[in-house]
Design an enzyme around this catalytic site. Structure first.
Site, PDB file in Angstrom:
ATOM      1  N   ASP A   1      -3.807  -0.915   0.149  1.00 47.76           N
ATOM      2  CA  ASP A   1      -2.593  -0.416  -0.472  1.00 47.76           C
ATOM      3  C   ASP A   1      -2.678  -0.651  -1.984  1.00 47.76           C
ATOM      4  O   ASP A   1      -3.107  -1.719  -2.428  1.00 47.76           O
ATOM      5  CB  ASP A   1      -1.405  -1.187   0.117  1.00 47.76           C
ATOM      6  CG  ASP A   1      -0.069  -0.653  -0.349  1.00 47.76           C
ATOM      7  OD1 ASP A   1       0.227   0.509  -0.043  1.00 47.76           O
ATOM      8  OD2 ASP A   1       0.671  -1.396  -1.019  1.00 47.76           O
TER       9      ASP A   1
ATOM     10  N   GLU B   1      -5.680   3.404  -1.892  1.00 50.88           N
ATOM     11  CA  GLU B   1      -4.910   4.227  -2.816  1.00 50.88           C
ATOM     12  C   GLU B   1      -5.422   3.928  -4.220  1.00 50.88           C
ATOM     13  O   GLU B   1      -5.254   2.808  -4.710  1.00 50.88           O
ATOM     14  CB  GLU B   1      -3.425   3.861  -2.747  1.00 50.88           C
ATOM     15  CG  GLU B   1      -2.757   4.217  -1.429  1.00 50.88           C
ATOM     16  CD  GLU B   1      -1.265   3.877  -1.460  1.00 50.88           C
ATOM     17  OE1 GLU B   1      -0.456   4.761  -1.165  1.00 50.88           O
ATOM     18  OE2 GLU B   1      -0.915   2.724  -1.774  1.00 50.88           O
TER      19      GLU B   1
END
Ligand code: CA
Length: 664
Positions: free
Chosen positions: A347, A376
């Site tokens: 993340d 990400e």
């Protein structure tokens, strides 16, 4: 972007303003331990405790009979040792007891914490548990093996939340919303459609990516009788499973055993398991396990000494510091070794520095180089380190064998994150063709992909197509069905179905690694909710009745998966091979992209393949290269094993909002 906590978290704590934080140099002077960084080591004869707390003046160890409530049965002072460690040893068999640490810094006790390395916890993760981890292994665990994976190019990812996937009362699953849901075979919906793990096998994905499944804080594990939902991007204990997904969050062994049962069942089904890891921030700042152990050390600060917040969730961790980097490396290794996890999705990976991501890749390679890592490639705010030092998408080409999500491909298909009503290629808008080509080529440099024509692709950021995650939707913001409704409010369901199929065709014929948001294959919706991080099950659950209603969409996606798995031409896995074999057809109309995989790539049984994606609301003519072509996919139907007919080279018509796939 992750905006899920912005609406609920209180403003940034002002505590940090009162004390001037030591400069990074001072943190770097903290001694660090050699060898194992382990906080609890159990043996029947006695248990050893240790805590890395280099700024502490005193450290207490508290033993409790219960994971919640009651007074400590024993409080012991810990002794300062080498490397900033504090140690204590308690004789006798402590199995089944709980413990916390309390650290005194600058004359103040910071309060109970299970430490930063609790591997077993009581309810809500407030206290760590003393237990023999070997006793948590389910039967057959010693024979558990990862399903074979020859190349990252073979991966097809399915991203799911435990509750979304099985909480529907018609799922036919006994352990709805739990880890164990993924261990149940032979489950069907009320109307006989396969659900659960059988659904995954039917679909044919290779990897299940489970949304945060470490212990997170937003769901109260003592109130599971109440309706509660959260995605789980609010970490509390990074190295213990989440209690609300277990059948008994009070018993520390249960969540561990059930997580392992889930992994083992998926492995037996031939499916690997990816964990979503959220090392970039913690749920709370003041009072977090990090802050109660070594205040300030694990987080970045702004120049004025307050906590930095590139996560948009109140803080950002400091991966560049010796012990935070080591923490992340050892934590992922722990999930691989103890839980047999096969991959990680980071993340807000753009918050982490490149050196830490390289150290993680290297540590995983030493265990098993088939473990996949992606993330990400962005942050929610500007991190405190220079952008060129971080694992941002535009620096992915400086990392090896680490992938990032392509928001460019996603947005070229369905429209931007920031405006749900704005469509793109799928909505019949022109000007997105270059972005689609960029995605189909897996983000690698390609002579026919002209970045100056693409709206937001500043560079070819993937060295290899396996560094590029191809997707049209994920848990964040609208799922595909909702997005199509929002961007094309006036079209009927047949048109939306057609576009749904077209979108999945683009994803599953891309040279990048395809990624499917759970339920998109049956046209799940979220009733138009953009940020459903804490929406109730009524919004987030996949209603399995949809699989019957939209069976043709499901069959179509299954067909795409089968075709991709059977034909290596669709997953060349190498930038040079992509440039050699992938050729875009010239002179296609606006809103049409066509490509050819020529020269029998990778020894494929299909010598030549042509794929035409037509997002226009009317038929398009494309000039097919010479020869007789077998039709695999046409008019919303796909049949990878049996030809749907033939077409000859020359002008060929492709129906509105559909894909034509042919081969020689
Ligand atoms: Ca929890």
């Amino acid at each position: 972007m992750k905006l899920k906590h912005l609406l609920i978290l209180p403003a940034l704590s002002v505590m940090g303003c009162q004390d001037v934080q030591p400069s990074q140099d001072e943190y770097d002077k903290y001694p660090v331990p050699e060898g194992e960084w382990e906080e609890m080591n159990y043996a029947p004869a006695g248990t050893k405790f240790a805590l890395w707390a280099p700024s502490a003046e005193e450290v207490s160890l508290k033993l409790y009979a219960e994971g919640l409530g009651g007074e400590p049965v024993q409080v012991l002072p810990m002794k300062e040792a080498d490397g900033g460690m504090w140690r204590a040893e308690v004789s006798g068999d402590l199995n089944g007891q709980f413990y916390t640490f309390d650290v005194k810094v600058d004359g103040a006790w910071l309060g109970d914490t299970p430490g930063v390395w609790a591997k077993a916890v009581g309810v809500n993760g407030d206290r760590a548990a003393i237990l023999d981890l070997d006793m948590t292994d389910p039967e057959g665990w010693d024979k558990d093996v990862r399903p074979e994976l020859k190349s990252f190019a073979d991966i097809i990812i399915y991203e799911m939340h435990h509750r979304d996937f099985s909480i529907d009362s018609l799922s036919g699953i006994a352990h709805r919303g739990k880890f164990l849901a993924l261990t149940e075979e032979g489950t069907t919906s009320a109307r006989g459609q396969k659900t659960g793990i059988d659904h995954l096998k039917e679909l044919g994905v290779t990897h299940v990516h489970i949304l945060p499944s470490f212990d997170y804080s937003s769901v109260d594990e003592t109130r599971l009788d109440q309706p509660q939902y959260n995605w789980g991007y609010d970490p509390k204990n990074y190295n213990a499973p989440e209690g609300s997904y277990s059948t008994n969050p009070y018993d520390p062994a249960t969540r561990i055993r059930e997580f392992k049962q889930m992994v083992m069942a998926l492995h037996r089904a031939g499916i690997r398991v990816v964990m979503d890891v959220v090392y970039n921030h913690t749920a709370v700042t003041e009072g977090s396990n990090f802050e109660r152990t070594v205040p300030g050390y694990f987080y970045r600060h702004k120049p004025d000494g307050t906590f930095a917040d590139a996560s948009g969730c109140g803080n950002e961790t400091a991966s560049e510091r010796t012990m935070m980097r080591r923490y992340m490396v050892e934590s992922v290794k722990y999930w691989v070794e103890e839980y047999h996890v096969d991959g990680f999705r980071f993340d807000l990976m753009g918050i982490h520095d490149l050196g830490t991501m390289r150290a993680i890749r290297q540590a995983l390679d030493e265990i098993d180089p088939t473990i996949y890592v992606y993330g990400e490639g962005w942050a929610a705010g500007a991190p405190q380190l220079p952008e060129d030092s971080l694992a941002m998408k535009n620096n992915i080409d400086r990392l090896s064998r680490i992938a990032a999500f392509s928001d460019e491909f996603r947005d070229s298909l369905r429209g931007p994150f920031g405006n749900d009503a704005q469509g793109a290629f799928l909505a019949g808008l022109k000007g997105h063709e270059a972005g689609i080509r960029f995605g189909l080529a897996g983000g690698v440099e390609h002579p026919q992909v002209n970045l100056s024509e693409a709206r937001r692709t500043p560079k070819f950021w993937a060295n290899e197509p396996t560094q590029f995650i191809s997707y049209v939707s994920c848990h964040d913001d609208m799922c595909l069905a909702d997005r199509l409704k929002a961007t094309l409010p006036d079209v009927d369901v047949a048109v939306r179905k057609a576009l749904h199929k077209l979108a999945e065709t683009a994803v599953l014929t891309s040279q990048g690694v395809p990624f499917i948001f759970a339920g998109d294959e049956v046209m799940r919706d979220k009733q138009g909710v953009h940020n459903s991080y804490n929406s109730p099950d009524s919004i987030n659950a996949i209603r399995w009745e949809l699989k019957r209603e939209n069976r043709d969409v499901f069959d179509y996606v299954c067909g795409l998966v089968k075709m991709r798995r059977a034909h290596p031409a669709f997953r060349l896995g190498d930038a040079g091979l992509v440039r050699e074999h992938l050729e875009f057809l010239p002179d296609t109309e606006d809103n049409v992209v066509a490509f050819r995989l020529k020269g029998q790539p990778a020894g494929d049984a299909w010598k030549d393949i042509t794929v035409i994606l037509n997002a226009r609301d009317r038929a398009t003519q494309v000039s097919l290269p010479a020869g007789t072509w077998q039709v695999v996919c046409r008019d919303g139907r796909i049949s990878p094993n049996k030809s749907l007919g033939t077409v000859q080279g020359g002008p060929v018509s492709v129906a509105p909002r559909s894909a034509l796939i042919v081969h020689q």
